[in-house]
Design a protein around this motif. Structure first.
Motif, short mmCIF file in Angstrom:
data_model
loop_
_atom_site.label_atom_id
_atom_site.label_comp_id
_atom_site.label_asym_id
_atom_site.label_seq_id
_atom_site.Cartn_x
_atom_site.Cartn_y
_atom_site.Cartn_z
N LYS A 62 0.81 -1.26 0.00
CA LYS A 62 0.05 -0.22 0.05
C LYS A 62 0.66 1.41 0.05
N SER A 63 2.08 1.32 0.66
CA SER A 63 3.05 2.17 0.69
C SER A 63 3.70 2.50 -0.57
N GLU A 222 -2.93 -7.65 -3.84
CA GLU A 222 -4.03 -7.05 -4.63
C GLU A 222 -4.69 -6.11 -3.92
N GLU A 223 -5.09 -6.31 -2.56
CA GLU A 223 -5.85 -5.23 -1.61
C GLU A 223 -5.24 -4.14 -1.60
N GLY A 224 -3.87 -4.16 -1.23
CA GLY A 224 -3.02 -3.23 -1.06
C GLY A 224 -2.76 -2.25 -2.18
N LEU A 225 -2.90 -2.83 -3.28
CA LEU A 225 -2.82 -2.20 -4.52
C LEU A 225 -4.04 -1.48 -4.97
N ASP A 226 -5.05 -2.07 -4.56
CA ASP A 226 -6.46 -1.25 -4.82
C ASP A 226 -6.55 -0.06 -3.88
N GLU A 227 -6.02 -0.30 -2.47
CA GLU A 227 -6.36 0.64 -1.93
C GLU A 227 -5.31 1.85 -2.24
N ARG A 228 -4.28 1.71 -2.57
CA ARG A 228 -3.31 2.64 -2.84
C ARG A 228 -3.87 3.42 -4.19
N LYS A 229 -4.33 2.88 -4.99
CA LYS A 229 -4.85 3.38 -6.23
C LYS A 229 -6.22 4.23 -6.07
N ARG A 230 -6.81 3.85 -5.17
CA ARG A 230 -8.18 4.40 -4.47
C ARG A 230 -7.64 5.83 -3.86
#
Length: 280
Positions: A62-63, A222-230
């Protein structure tokens, strides 16, 4: 929300350890029992540990940082490579070159060499070389691709390592320790979990077990990447709103000036009216 269940772990054979005579005493806390000369892993502890590892790896991704996947054992190679590619993460599945982390600058030079060979083939220089030279370059390119193809986009040291079988990947573990890079790993009953930051007690030989544990880690990524994108989208939206408000500000100021001017003119008219009556 749990990323897996006790039954999923059981069905994948995650609980099967090594022969009792091959065990590492430091794994005793994760062993449930012994059956037919084989240690059985406590799946309740596996469930807890895999959730902890997934939560931690999610925050790393996420970072905006990368996780390097390492799995050079035969039954894990293809599984790990496919999963790592699906989330655009670097991976090593052929051979861990000594100094891959501790001497990363030299490794980057080899990766650059690979890209230079690709440039030769594109700009036409490659076709001007002799057959022998082309063959030598081609062989070198294949060798570099095999060893370093999975980390060709890795421009700096990874933020964490995810390993299958810490006993086999002991060089990678020791290099990560030297550089204080967090390690996540599947640890079987014949391995030492003390040097791993997030050990996941699990069968690291069965393909089903490897696939299940790796898929849980991939879901977390995938969850971390999605949250970062949002988060990025929200920031961009806020910046757009702020920019629009700033752009509208001069117009509002001009409108205010015009209103004040009209009020002043009206006030002047009122003061001049009585003077006209007096002259009459």
């Amino acid at each position: 929300m749990a990323r897996t269940t006790y039954q999923d772990l059981l069905d994948a054979g995650v609980h099967f350890g090594h022969l009792t005579r091959k065990w590492d005493p430091k794994m005793s806390q994760y062993i449930f029992m012994e059956r037919n000369g084989i240690h059985i892993i406590d799946l309740n502890k596996t469930l807890t540990k895999v959730e902890e590892a997934a939560a931690a790896i999610k925050q790393i991704v996420k970072s905006g940082r990368k996780v390097l996947f390492v799995a050079t054992k035969k039954q894990a190679k293809d599984i790990v490579a496919d999963y790592a590619k699906s989330v655009n993460m670097p991976y090593i599945t052929e051979r861990w070159l000594g100094g891959m982390l501790t001497n990363f600058a030299t490794v980057r030079k080899s990766i650059k060499k690979m890209s230079n060979i690709d440039k030769l083939t594109k700009d036409g220089t490659y076709s001007n070389l002799s057959k022998k030279e082309r063959l030598m370059i081609q062989r070198e390119r294949i060798k570099l691709e095999t060893l370093l193809g999975g980390i060709s986009d890795l421009n700096r040291l990874p933020a964490a390592l995810f390993l299958i079988d810490v006993k086999k990947e002991h060089i990678a573990v020791s290099e990560a320790l030297k550089l204080n890079i967090p390690t996540f790993a599947m640890v079987d009953t014949n391995s030492d979990p003390s040097n791993i930051d997030f050990p996941i007690p699990a069968n690291d030989d069965a393909t089903k077990s490897i696939s299940l544990i790796t898929s849980i880690i991939i879901k977390a990524i995938e969850e971390g990447l999605d949250e970062r994108k949002r988060e990025k989208e929200d920031e961009a939206e806020k910046e757009a709103v702020a920019a629009k408000a700033k752009a509208d500000a001069p117009e509002a100021n001009e409108g205010g000036k015009r209103t004040r001017k009209v009020a002043e003119v009206a006030a002047e008219g009122e003061t001049e009216a009585p003077a006209a009556e007096t002259e009459e």
